[in-house]
Design a protein around this motif. Sequence first.
Motif, PDB file in Angstrom:
ATOM      1  N   LYS A   1      53.199  70.303  21.660  1.00  0.00           N
ATOM      2  CA  LYS A   1      51.815  69.441  22.520  1.00  0.00           C
ATOM      3  C   LYS A   1      52.738  68.780  23.294  1.00  0.00           C
ATOM      4  N   ALA A   2      52.240  68.503  24.753  1.00  0.00           N
ATOM      5  CA  ALA A   2      53.382  66.710  25.159  1.00  0.00           C
ATOM      6  C   ALA A   2      52.641  65.780  24.718  1.00  0.00           C
ATOM      7  N   ALA A   3      51.774  65.823  24.232  1.00  0.00           N
ATOM      8  CA  ALA A   3      50.904  64.685  23.179  1.00  0.00           C
ATOM      9  C   ALA A   3      52.381  64.024  22.191  1.00  0.00           C
ATOM     10  N   ASP A   4      52.054  65.342  21.361  1.00  0.00           N
ATOM     11  CA  ASP A   4      53.470  65.293  19.723  1.00  0.00           C
ATOM     12  C   ASP A   4      54.792  65.328  20.864  1.00  0.00           C
ATOM     13  N   ALA A   5      55.123  65.624  21.912  1.00  0.00           N
ATOM     14  CA  ALA A   5      56.363  65.557  22.337  1.00  0.00           C
ATOM     15  C   ALA A   5      56.549  63.812  23.111  1.00  0.00           C
ATOM     16  N   GLN A   6      55.425  63.543  23.545  1.00  0.00           N
ATOM     17  CA  GLN A   6      55.752  62.103  23.740  1.00  0.00           C
ATOM     18  C   GLN A   6      55.341  61.590  22.557  1.00  0.00           C
ATOM     19  N   ALA A   7      55.185  61.357  21.889  1.00  0.00           N
ATOM     20  CA  ALA A   7      55.275  60.087  20.489  1.00  0.00           C
ATOM     21  C   ALA A   7      56.638  60.482  19.877  1.00  0.00           C
ATOM     22  N   ARG A   8      56.826  61.186  19.910  1.00  0.00           N
ATOM     23  CA  ARG A   8      58.469  61.620  19.551  1.00  0.00           C
ATOM     24  C   ARG A   8      59.445  60.936  20.350  1.00  0.00           C
ATOM     25  N   ILE A   9      59.451  61.389  21.510  1.00  0.00           N
ATOM     26  CA  ILE A   9      60.624  60.367  22.900  1.00  0.00           C
ATOM     27  C   ILE A   9      60.254  59.495  22.683  1.00  0.00           C
ATOM     28  N   VAL A  10      59.408  58.588  22.264  1.00  0.00           N
ATOM     29  CA  VAL A  10      59.517  57.118  22.574  1.00  0.00           C
ATOM     30  C   VAL A  10      59.542  56.769  21.100  1.00  0.00           C
ATOM     31  N   SER A  11      59.627  57.432  20.067  1.00  0.00           N
ATOM     32  CA  SER A  11      59.743  56.756  19.360  1.00  0.00           C
ATOM     33  C   SER A  11      61.383  56.374  19.139  1.00  0.00           C
ATOM     34  N   ALA A  12      61.807  57.909  19.581  1.00  0.00           N
ATOM     35  CA  ALA A  12      63.257  57.443  19.846  1.00  0.00           C
ATOM     36  C   ALA A  12      64.049  56.596  20.449  1.00  0.00           C
ATOM     37  N   VAL A  13      63.192  56.809  21.699  1.00  0.00           N
ATOM     38  CA  VAL A  13      64.201  56.014  21.922  1.00  0.00           C
ATOM     39  C   VAL A  13      63.915  54.523  21.841  1.00  0.00           C
ATOM     40  N   THR A  14      63.157  54.541  20.837  1.00  0.00           N
ATOM     41  CA  THR A  14      62.577  52.867  20.376  1.00  0.00           C
ATOM     42  C   THR A  14      63.786  52.683  19.614  1.00  0.00           C
ATOM     43  N   ALA A  15      63.198  53.153  18.690  1.00  0.00           N
ATOM     44  CA  ALA A  15      64.620  53.813  17.655  1.00  0.00           C
ATOM     45  C   ALA A  15      66.569  53.569  17.774  1.00  0.00           C
ATOM     46  N   ALA A  16      66.530  54.169  19.338  1.00  0.00           N
ATOM     47  CA  ALA A  16      67.541  54.144  19.590  1.00  0.00           C
ATOM     48  C   ALA A  16      67.997  52.821  20.068  1.00  0.00           C
ATOM     49  N   LEU A  17      67.009  52.513  20.772  1.00  0.00           N
ATOM     50  CA  LEU A  17      67.371  50.435  20.698  1.00  0.00           C
ATOM     51  C   LEU A  17      67.683  50.091  20.424  1.00  0.00           C
ATOM     52  N   ALA A  18      66.607  49.687  19.482  1.00  0.00           N
ATOM     53  CA  ALA A  18      66.259  49.109  17.774  1.00  0.00           C
ATOM     54  C   ALA A  18      68.404  48.470  17.031  1.00  0.00           C
ATOM     55  N   GLU A  19      68.464  49.676  17.603  1.00  0.00           N
ATOM     56  CA  GLU A  19      69.959  49.991  17.158  1.00  0.00           C
ATOM     57  C   GLU A  19      70.843  49.085  17.477  1.00  0.00           C
ATOM     58  N   ALA A  20      71.014  49.384  18.958  1.00  0.00           N
ATOM     59  CA  ALA A  20      71.394  47.542  19.586  1.00  0.00           C
ATOM     60  C   ALA A  20      70.642  46.735  21.056  1.00  0.00           C
ATOM     61  N   PRO A  21      70.120  45.964  19.316  1.00  0.00           N
ATOM     62  CA  PRO A  21      69.334  45.115  20.657  1.00  0.00           C
ATOM     63  C   PRO A  21      70.399  44.607  22.027  1.00  0.00           C
ATOM     64  N   GLY A  22      69.836  44.443  22.972  1.00  0.00           N
ATOM     65  CA  GLY A  22      70.654  43.810  23.952  1.00  0.00           C
ATOM     66  C   GLY A  22      71.142  44.311  25.158  1.00  0.00           C
ATOM     67  N   THR A  23      71.745  45.227  24.433  1.00  0.00           N
ATOM     68  CA  THR A  23      73.143  46.344  24.618  1.00  0.00           C
ATOM     69  C   THR A  23      72.291  47.170  25.370  1.00  0.00           C
ATOM     70  N   PRO A  24      72.641  47.136  26.775  1.00  0.00           N
ATOM     71  CA  PRO A  24      71.591  48.097  28.246  1.00  0.00           C
ATOM     72  C   PRO A  24      72.073  49.170  27.912  1.00  0.00           C
ATOM     73  N   THR A  25      71.485  50.467  27.706  1.00  0.00           N
ATOM     74  CA  THR A  25      71.807  51.680  27.139  1.00  0.00           C
ATOM     75  C   THR A  25      71.197  52.661  28.658  1.00  0.00           C
ATOM     76  N   LEU A  26      72.013  53.828  28.423  1.00  0.00           N
ATOM     77  CA  LEU A  26      73.104  54.906  29.251  1.00  0.00           C
ATOM     78  C   LEU A  26      71.765  56.165  28.401  1.00  0.00           C
ATOM     79  N   PHE A  27      70.240  56.372  28.403  1.00  0.00           N
ATOM     80  CA  PHE A  27      70.099  57.936  27.614  1.00  0.00           C
ATOM     81  C   PHE A  27      70.207  60.029  28.317  1.00  0.00           C
ATOM     82  N   VAL A  28      70.413  60.443  27.705  1.00  0.00           N
ATOM     83  CA  VAL A  28      70.724  61.175  28.482  1.00  0.00           C
ATOM     84  C   VAL A  28      69.610  62.449  27.868  1.00  0.00           C
ATOM     85  N   GLY A  29      69.157  62.474  28.869  1.00  0.00           N
ATOM     86  CA  GLY A  29      67.996  63.812  28.200  1.00  0.00           C
ATOM     87  C   GLY A  29      67.050  64.709  29.347  1.00  0.00           C
ATOM     88  N   HIS A  30      66.257  64.742  29.030  1.00  0.00           N
ATOM     89  CA  HIS A  30      65.914  66.186  29.624  1.00  0.00           C
ATOM     90  C   HIS A  30      64.753  65.753  30.589  1.00  0.00           C
TER      91      HIS A  30
END
Length: 191
Positions: free
Chosen positions: A113-142
Amino acid sequence: MTRFLYLTHPQVRVDPAVPVPEWGLSDLGAARTRAFAAAPGLAAFRRVVASTEVKAKEAAQILADALGLQVAVRAGLHENDRSATGYLPEPEFQAVADAFFARPHESVRGWEKAADAQARIVSAVTAALAEAPGTPTLFVGHGGVGTLLLCHLAGYPIARVHDQPPVGGGCWFAAGAGAAPTAWRTMEEGL
């Protein structure tokens, strides 16, 4: 939220006999990524995070090599799960993708479901940014989940009207640092 750039992988080698997550970049996709790697503004990004899918990892590696960085691969950044249908010819794929965005709380032909995929990607990006706060990050995805992420960040309802331009992928938007996300831009537009 830390400043980040979300880039969709460009053109891939389509092979109906190979599962879609295992498709790699085409020669054109790799060439476009190498050209984008030379964009002066890219040097501001000090971290590269990729989806687990081959095409995203290949694009991320090209960019990381240009920046002298390593690629961090993170679960949850993958494209919407379309394994129920596997490869679909382009016209059929576009029709199902239209339905995916139009009915975000329904599973269209067994797709995530698009709503489920949205919740997943938002959570994954948020978690990845929390790993390195303040470090400008380039995500490569879809493109699909990138559009869902953009919709969330901009406060838009899920709708395909917010999808990346139809140029074969290789589009990006910037967000974070208190700013609203930019509109999609192509690799060729630079940073």
